[in-house]
Design an enzyme around this catalytic site. Sequence first.
Site, short mmCIF file in Angstrom:
data_model
loop_
_atom_site.label_atom_id
_atom_site.label_comp_id
_atom_site.label_asym_id
_atom_site.label_seq_id
_atom_site.Cartn_x
_atom_site.Cartn_y
_atom_site.Cartn_z
N CYS A 229 52.19 19.41 -3.74
CA CYS A 229 51.47 20.27 -2.87
C CYS A 229 50.54 19.50 -2.06
O CYS A 229 49.97 19.73 -0.99
CB CYS A 229 50.65 21.37 -3.61
SG CYS A 229 51.60 22.44 -4.46
N LEU B 113 85.41 18.36 -4.50
CA LEU B 113 84.29 19.37 -3.84
C LEU B 113 84.56 20.49 -4.63
O LEU B 113 83.68 21.46 -4.87
CB LEU B 113 84.31 19.39 -2.79
CG LEU B 113 83.57 18.46 -1.56
CD1 LEU B 113 83.78 18.65 -0.12
CD2 LEU B 113 82.11 18.27 -1.87
N GLY B 114 85.65 20.87 -5.18
CA GLY B 114 85.88 22.13 -5.94
C GLY B 114 85.95 23.31 -5.09
O GLY B 114 85.98 23.32 -3.77
N THR C 85 77.44 40.18 -19.35
CA THR C 85 76.48 40.68 -18.32
C THR C 85 75.71 41.57 -19.28
O THR C 85 74.41 41.65 -19.09
CB THR C 85 76.96 41.24 -17.50
OG1 THR C 85 78.19 40.63 -16.85
CG2 THR C 85 76.02 41.52 -16.35
N ARG D 26 73.29 15.39 10.81
CA ARG D 26 72.10 16.13 11.69
C ARG D 26 72.04 15.11 13.07
O ARG D 26 71.83 13.89 12.71
CB ARG D 26 70.81 15.82 10.75
CG ARG D 26 69.85 16.41 11.18
CD ARG D 26 68.60 16.28 10.06
NE ARG D 26 68.62 17.34 9.25
CZ ARG D 26 67.50 17.43 8.46
NH1 ARG D 26 66.64 16.59 8.11
NH2 ARG D 26 67.43 18.66 7.53
N ASP E 264 68.13 30.22 2.35
CA ASP E 264 68.94 29.88 1.03
C ASP E 264 67.81 29.85 -0.19
O ASP E 264 66.68 30.00 -0.01
CB ASP E 264 69.85 28.71 1.07
CG ASP E 264 68.71 27.17 1.26
OD1 ASP E 264 67.70 27.59 1.46
OD2 ASP E 264 69.35 26.20 1.43
N GLU F 202 77.13 22.42 6.40
CA GLU F 202 77.03 23.67 5.84
C GLU F 202 77.76 24.38 4.75
O GLU F 202 77.46 24.85 3.69
CB GLU F 202 76.33 24.71 6.66
CG GLU F 202 75.19 24.43 7.52
CD GLU F 202 73.89 24.55 6.61
OE1 GLU F 202 74.11 24.71 5.61
OE2 GLU F 202 73.11 23.74 7.10
N TYR G 279 74.06 33.42 5.26
CA TYR G 279 73.17 31.98 5.45
C TYR G 279 73.83 31.22 6.42
O TYR G 279 73.31 30.72 7.26
CB TYR G 279 72.97 31.33 4.19
CG TYR G 279 72.43 29.96 4.28
CD1 TYR G 279 71.34 29.81 4.34
CD2 TYR G 279 73.28 28.93 4.12
CE1 TYR G 279 70.61 28.77 4.72
CE2 TYR G 279 72.91 27.64 4.32
CZ TYR G 279 71.56 27.47 4.56
OH TYR G 279 71.08 26.44 4.94
S1 SF4 Z 1 51.59 24.00 -1.08
FE1 SF4 Z 1 52.83 23.53 -2.82
S2 SF4 Z 1 53.85 25.58 -3.35
FE2 SF4 Z 1 52.88 25.71 -1.39
S3 SF4 Z 1 54.49 25.51 0.13
FE3 SF4 Z 1 53.62 23.49 -0.20
S4 SF4 Z 1 54.67 22.40 -1.76
FE4 SF4 Z 1 55.20 24.74 -1.97
#
Ligand code: SF4
Length: 373
Positions: A206, A89-90, A305, A30, A147, A46, A129
């Site tokens: 969160c 890395l396979g 499947t 990065r 992703d 990537e 992606y």
């Molecule tokens: S609030 Fe929680 S659930 Fe919502 S994007 Fe942020 S970490 Fe994810």
Amino acid sequence: MLTPALRVTKPCPDDLLAWYDRHRRDLPWRAKPGETANPYRVWLSEIMLQQTTVVAVKPFYLKFLERFPTVEALAEAPADAVMQAWAGLGYYSRARNLHACAKAVVENHGGRFPGTEAELLKLPGIGAYTAAAVAAIAFNQKAAAVDGNVERVMSRLFMVEEPLPKAKAAIRTLTEELVPADRPGDFAQAVMDLGATICTPKRPACAICPWILPCQARAAGLQESFPKKQKKETGQLRKGAAFVVLRADDSILLRTRPPQGLLGGMVETPTSAWEPDYEPSRAMVDAPIEARWKRLPGTVRHVFTHFPLELTVFFARVPKDEPAPVDMRWTPRQQLHEEALPGAMKKVLAHALGDTPGAKPPAKASAKAKSEG
Ligand code: SF4
């Protein structure tokens, strides 16, 4: 898909970018703040990250880069050297594609990666992606790299009720709408970092999330219920018998399945038909050879499947002059790894012989088998 009643405020990319500016992960591929991203390094990372985690990729990436510091160096390297550097890395088809891509960049683009998603997509081994990620991160193009991490964040943010994989297109659109024109590369990396460090699959943090206010799943207390995933259809259980015959010269009786249909052209030990009401106690009518059959304890289960399969395994030893029945053959046990055995049959053989025929058997394998059964 969206739940309008819970649509609080639209997530603001600037809130995420402000968080990213303070908490961005320091990764070897990065660019540091203020530096220009190197497309070769971005692309290489990537491709490597497609198959394993950041922690596992770091040492491989650094070693690989030391050996092939530029796309020209990689393009000129012999295939063997590339495969050797990739070892561990396979997924070797990716290494072959990586090499082919480096050659294409040198031969068709003068050693410079093209800067648009559309052009990147034409290169070997670059899918939707990776094209979007490289375009955004290395060339600051307004592209949405989506992703699994990004799908998780977006599906929670917008409470996308449609299950994956059907929801992919909708999630892509939602992501595209958020990509800011001025910092698309940082935005792509910021969502990746958020998904990897805060909006994790289990117990997302969160409380410290920069998007806690607009997050609909969080508002509903349902963050761990997203993304929704389509339940795998599991058909009715089928049952059958598999017959493993070990000849005294250490050969196994095998046959090749018909080219069409399930496991077409693959190799198996003889089996009965696979039916929901198959009764193993009557399996002897399906046995390929007359012998002293032993019903082994337990069963082998395998999920295809469209249906799960449960095989009862019968085992017999026969003398070394035993001929193979029509359309069957004896394969030396040491050569089982060369046969196109599907997973279910490898399990059957491992159940009966106690080793894994997918791998080259160890030297002591036959001695072990002789002590069994
Ligand atoms: S609030 Fe929680 S659930 Fe919502 S994007 Fe942020 S970490 Fe994810």
